[in-house]
Write an enzyme that holds these catalytic residues in place. Structure first.
Site, mmCIF file in Angstrom:
data_model
loop_
_atom_site.group_PDB
_atom_site.id
_atom_site.type_symbol
_atom_site.label_atom_id
_atom_site.label_comp_id
_atom_site.label_asym_id
_atom_site.label_seq_id
_atom_site.Cartn_x
_atom_site.Cartn_y
_atom_site.Cartn_z
ATOM 1 N N THR A 226 0.838 -1.236 -0.020
ATOM 2 C CA THR A 226 0.073 -0.042 0.058
ATOM 3 C C THR A 226 0.900 1.347 -0.279
ATOM 4 O OG1 THR A 226 -1.830 -1.138 1.166
ATOM 5 C CG2 THR A 226 -1.951 1.390 1.288
ATOM 6 N N GLU A 230 1.175 4.017 -2.959
ATOM 7 C CA GLU A 230 0.868 5.567 -2.359
ATOM 8 C C GLU A 230 2.147 6.720 -2.519
ATOM 9 O OE1 GLU A 230 -1.956 6.820 -2.062
ATOM 10 O OE2 GLU A 230 -3.054 4.743 -1.791
ATOM 11 N N HIS A 239 -2.841 5.877 -11.706
ATOM 12 C CA HIS A 239 -3.049 4.653 -11.635
ATOM 13 C C HIS A 239 -2.871 4.145 -13.179
ATOM 14 C CE1 HIS A 239 -5.760 5.474 -8.088
ATOM 15 N NE2 HIS A 239 -4.860 4.568 -7.775
ATOM 16 N N TRP A 241 -4.492 2.227 -15.117
ATOM 17 C CA TRP A 241 -5.672 2.490 -16.087
ATOM 18 C C TRP A 241 -6.048 4.017 -16.272
ATOM 19 C CZ3 TRP A 241 -5.956 1.438 -11.285
ATOM 20 C CH2 TRP A 241 -7.177 2.034 -10.319
ATOM 21 N N GLN A 257 -5.311 -0.121 -20.209
ATOM 22 C CA GLN A 257 -6.133 -1.176 -19.744
ATOM 23 C C GLN A 257 -7.494 -0.405 -19.470
ATOM 24 O OE1 GLN A 257 -3.631 -2.667 -16.819
ATOM 25 N NE2 GLN A 257 -5.315 -2.592 -15.289
HETATM 26 ZN ZN LIG Z 1 -3.873 4.766 -5.999
#
Ligand SMILES: [Zn+2]
Length: 420
Positions: A226, A230, A239, A241, A257
């Site tokens: 995580t 971040e 991100h 996509w 994607q």
């Molecule tokens: Zn994120």
């Protein structure tokens, strides 16, 4: 009985769906920041132009004399641990473990790099970015780069309150010199990050204590990734996509994607005509895939992150930071006192017979003695607080106005109640 069982089933489904995929809120946070700070859009656009200047016609003011990122970029880190319950006050060992994980993944030293599919293996990059806990604080005093602070607040939202002492959180250290990481009990979110350009007092990442370090609160978020994800955002990665249907993440070597990838898939997944590129790059740290199934940043992502540190880049000042130097003052700052604060809820009010007192926002009251006085100040009832949720029976009192008083030396409380 059936009704009760149904209730349990609903709860379990809800609990599972809550973290069924990585629920990073950085994109939503970024949109909220743009709405709150109208000038931010221009700043973000400038950073974006700078990032792409080598393959565009944008001219950039390269500051003469500014340091150029050396081969390895080392980022000074301060971790603010904001806790209410003891289990949220995570150990220094866990922080060190998380720093090791960041270094391992950003330096492509992770053993599961062997799981990167052959088609993507040549794109997997050692970003040559490292992280180190600060040795000097902004006032050049010694520090271990880890701050533990009690807060009367039990749960935090994506509203940045955890980043402000005035809101019972903890203020950021100068963001031009440090990466600030806040670890706290985030409500239904694993983490969120600020993108470059966000005001300095909000600059940094916030991580749920249940996903910080290699811990087993959630089997799918047990490898400390995580924080890797971040910090990727903090270094301007989007991100994979592009937060849109077949969207753009502004990186050339990541295939487009359709959307995020939940869970832990295998094989080639083709969306957005990306078959010739190897399909979705769901093993990229910037997808929503579970921790055990992400293992790479690309060279394009590396270039995007590192461009921030070049002369004129938004995070170039990190290279000047004194945060990793020998502090001028050997004495570390004293830990802050728990804030003087009281959130007690008294209900119902007016009351018939039994009044409830909720001390959950400040359990330090447990063990103290309370009195109920009348308007003349005469003590009618004396009772000890034995638990965070307590009741006092007022049935012996006549109708009228009373005061519930507590005294804990430097803290006092007084709540007016009406007995009916
Ligand atoms: Zn994120």
């Amino acid at each position: 009985m059936m009704k009760k069982l149904a209730g349990v089933a609903v709860f379990v489904l809800f609990a599972v769906s809550l973290f069924a995929q990585r629920n990073c809120e950085s994109y939503q946070y970024g949109k909220a920041m743009l709405a709150q700070y109208p000038s931010l859009a221009e700043k973000v656009a400038t950073i974006e132009s700078f990032t792409h200047r080598n393959n565009s016609t944008v001219t950039v003011n390269e500051l003469p004399g500014a340091p150029v990122a050396q081969d390895i970029i080392t980022i000074p880190v301060v971790v603010h641990i904001i806790y209410h319950f003891p289990e949220e006050n995570i150990s220094d060992e866990r922080v060190l473990e998380q720093i090791d994980i960041l270094n391992r993944d950003f330096r492509k030293m992770n053993s599961d790099t062997v799981n990167t599919p052959a088609g993507f293996a040549t794109l997997a990059a050692d970003t040559k970015i490292e992280f180190k806990l600060a040795s000097a604080d902004p006032k050049d005093r010694a520090t271990k780069g880890i701050l533990h602070q009690y807060s009367p607040i039990k749960q935090w939202q994506m509203d940045d309150k955890v980043k402000f002492s005035s809101e019972m959180g903890d203020d950021a250290w100068d963001a031009t010199s440090y990466l600030n990481i806040w670890v706290c009990n985030l409500d239904e979110i694993l983490g969120y990050a600020s993108f470059p350009g966000t005001p300095a007092d909000r600059d940094g990442v916030v991580i749920n204590y249940k996903a910080f370090g290699a811990v087993n609160y959630f089997s799918q978020y047990n490898k400390g990734r995580t924080a890797v994800h971040e910090v990727g955002h903090w270094l301007n990665l989007r991100h994979i996509w592009g937060d849109a249907d077949c969207g753009d993440d502004a990186v050339d070597d990541t295939p487009r994607q359709r959307s995020y990838t939940p869970g832990c898939p295998s094989g080639i997944r083709v969306t957005c005509d990306n078959a010739s590129l190897g399909g979705d790059m769901y093993m990229n740290y910037m997808d929503f895939t579970s921790d055990p199934c992400v293992n790479m940043f690309t060279y394009g992502q590396k270039q995007r992150m590192r461009s921030l540190f070049e002369p004129g880049g938004f995070r170039n000042s990190i290279l000047y930071s004194g945060g990793l130097g020998v502090p001028a003052i050997e004495q570390a700052a004293l830990p802050k006192d728990p804030p003087r604060w009281l959130h007690i809820r008294v209900y119902p009010n007016p009351v018939n017979n039994v009044v409830m007192l909720n001390f959950e926002y400040d359990t330090r009251w447990v063990g103290t003695t309370l009195t109920v006085t009348d308007i003349m100040g005469r003590v009618m009832i004396r009772t000890k607080v034995t638990r965070p949720l307590q009741q006092i029976d007022l049935s012996q009192l006549k109708q009228g106005i009373y005061f519930i008083r507590g005294d804990k030396g430097d803290e006092k409380m007084m709540e007016k109640i009406v007995k009916m």
